[in-house]
Design an enzyme around this catalytic site. Structure first.
Site, short mmCIF file in Angstrom:
data_model
loop_
_atom_site.label_atom_id
_atom_site.label_comp_id
_atom_site.label_asym_id
_atom_site.label_seq_id
_atom_site.Cartn_x
_atom_site.Cartn_y
_atom_site.Cartn_z
N GLY A 5 0.79 -1.23 0.00
CA GLY A 5 0.00 0.00 0.00
C GLY A 5 0.82 1.28 0.00
O GLY A 5 0.38 2.30 -0.54
N ASP A 28 10.70 -7.14 -1.92
CA ASP A 28 9.43 -7.62 -1.36
C ASP A 28 9.37 -9.13 -1.60
O ASP A 28 9.64 -9.59 -2.70
CB ASP A 28 8.23 -6.93 -2.04
CG ASP A 28 6.92 -7.17 -1.30
OD1 ASP A 28 6.34 -6.19 -0.81
OD2 ASP A 28 6.48 -8.34 -1.18
N SER A 35 -6.42 -9.50 -3.85
CA SER A 35 -6.83 -8.39 -2.97
C SER A 35 -5.95 -7.16 -3.15
O SER A 35 -6.30 -6.08 -2.69
CB SER A 35 -6.80 -8.84 -1.51
OG SER A 35 -5.47 -9.22 -1.16
N ASN A 36 -4.79 -7.31 -3.80
CA ASN A 36 -3.90 -6.16 -4.00
C ASN A 36 -4.38 -5.26 -5.14
O ASN A 36 -4.02 -4.09 -5.20
CB ASN A 36 -2.47 -6.60 -4.37
CG ASN A 36 -1.81 -7.49 -3.34
OD1 ASN A 36 -1.10 -8.41 -3.68
ND2 ASN A 36 -2.06 -7.23 -2.05
N ARG A 39 -6.10 -1.51 -4.77
CA ARG A 39 -5.35 -0.36 -4.24
C ARG A 39 -3.96 -0.23 -4.84
O ARG A 39 -3.44 0.87 -4.97
CB ARG A 39 -5.22 -0.50 -2.71
CG ARG A 39 -6.41 0.00 -1.95
CD ARG A 39 -6.16 -0.08 -0.46
NE ARG A 39 -6.12 -1.46 0.02
CZ ARG A 39 -5.02 -2.10 0.39
NH1 ARG A 39 -3.86 -1.49 0.37
NH2 ARG A 39 -5.06 -3.34 0.81
N ASP A 96 5.13 -3.42 6.32
CA ASP A 96 4.10 -3.31 7.35
C ASP A 96 4.43 -4.07 8.64
O ASP A 96 3.68 -4.01 9.59
CB ASP A 96 2.71 -3.72 6.81
CG ASP A 96 2.67 -5.17 6.37
OD1 ASP A 96 3.69 -5.86 6.50
OD2 ASP A 96 1.61 -5.61 5.88
N CYS A 137 15.40 8.98 15.75
CA CYS A 137 15.16 7.75 14.99
C CYS A 137 13.86 7.11 15.47
O CYS A 137 13.17 7.62 16.35
CB CYS A 137 16.34 6.80 15.11
SG CYS A 137 16.40 5.88 16.66
N CYS A 140 13.95 6.38 19.10
CA CYS A 140 13.74 7.59 19.91
C CYS A 140 12.25 7.80 20.17
O CYS A 140 11.84 8.25 21.23
CB CYS A 140 14.29 8.83 19.20
SG CYS A 140 16.09 8.96 19.11
N CYS A 154 -1.57 -4.08 9.19
CA CYS A 154 -2.38 -3.54 8.11
C CYS A 154 -3.38 -4.57 7.64
O CYS A 154 -4.52 -4.27 7.30
CB CYS A 154 -1.51 -3.12 6.94
SG CYS A 154 -0.42 -1.78 7.34
#
Ligand SMILES: [Zn+2]
Length: 223
Positions: A5, A28, A35-36, A39, A96, A137, A140, A154
């Site tokens: 996404g 990836d 389902s991809n 979007r 994600d 970062c 932090c 997600c």
């Protein structure tokens, strides 16, 4: 890192913004799923089952034949992160998994490679650029990754296309600024885009944390 996404809009924005002069690496481990398609608009029905890196690089090369794209259909882990990061001037965190986000953070801090964090859960997205040793970062801000059972990934919470699109495009804009030797707008600042009611965008400065090992906290500047 990640072609879902956030990574798809980021890749598209980079291509439009002149990435032809750049060397892009996409990472990836997953194949394109049905389902991809709604979007992640660069994927076509014929891509289902194909590794996302293959489908994305084919999409890129069809439109930008001179683009220089390297692809890795692998999951980022402690054995490969340092090599992947070391070969690059800037990293886009579009993954994600919280554990992978902390791995990107720690690897980029060690390599002193700037990166932009991005995350979307439900109707809320966030982005922040980290200049290692200079700005706060991810540790932090968040200290440690959330427990698995605390995490609404997600996949479970769902993500909203326009929110992910806006955050991914913002990440690409941050990358382009850094690569053009301009200071990224979100260096040391976290942008939150909340679309759950009337849409709200907030940018807050983030201070380095004294207990964090990233080296951004300076005793003199904290007074
Ligand atoms: Zn830190």
């Amino acid at each position: 890192m990640g072609l879902g996404g956030l990574g798809v809009p980021a890749l598209w924005a980079l291509a439009r913004a002149g990435a032809r002069q750049l060397k892009l690496t996409i990472v990836d481990p997953d194949p394109v799923e049905l389902s991809n398609l709604a979007r992640q608009v660069i994927y076509r029905p014929a891509d289902i089952g194909t590794p996302k890196v293959e489908a994305a690089s084919r999409w890129l090369v069809e439109r930008f034949p001179d683009v220089n794209v390297e692809r890795h259909a692998i999951a980022l882990d402690a054995s490969n992160a340092a090599c992947l990061v070391a070969a690059h001037d800037f990293v886009i965190d579009a993954i994600d998994s919280p554990a992978a986000k902390f791995l990107i953070n720690d690897t980029c801090i060690a390599a002193r490679t700037p990166f932009v964090y991005g995350g979307v859960v439900g109707m809320t997205g966030q982005a922040m650029t980290v200049l290692p040793g200079r700005t706060a970062c991810i540790r932090c801000v968040f200290e440690t990754p959330p427990d698995d059972n605390e995490t609404r990934s997600c996949r479970e919470a769902g993500i909203v296309g326009p929110v992910a699109g806006a955050i991914g495009e913002m990440q690409a804009a941050e990358a382009m600024r850094a690569l053009r030797s301009q200071t990224p707008l979100l260096s040391g600042k976290i942008l939150t885009y909340d679309a759950s009611g009337p849409a709200r965008v907030r940018i807050a400065a983030v201070s380095p944390r004294s207990g964090c090992g990233c080296g951004a906290w300076k005793p003199d500047e904290s007074r």
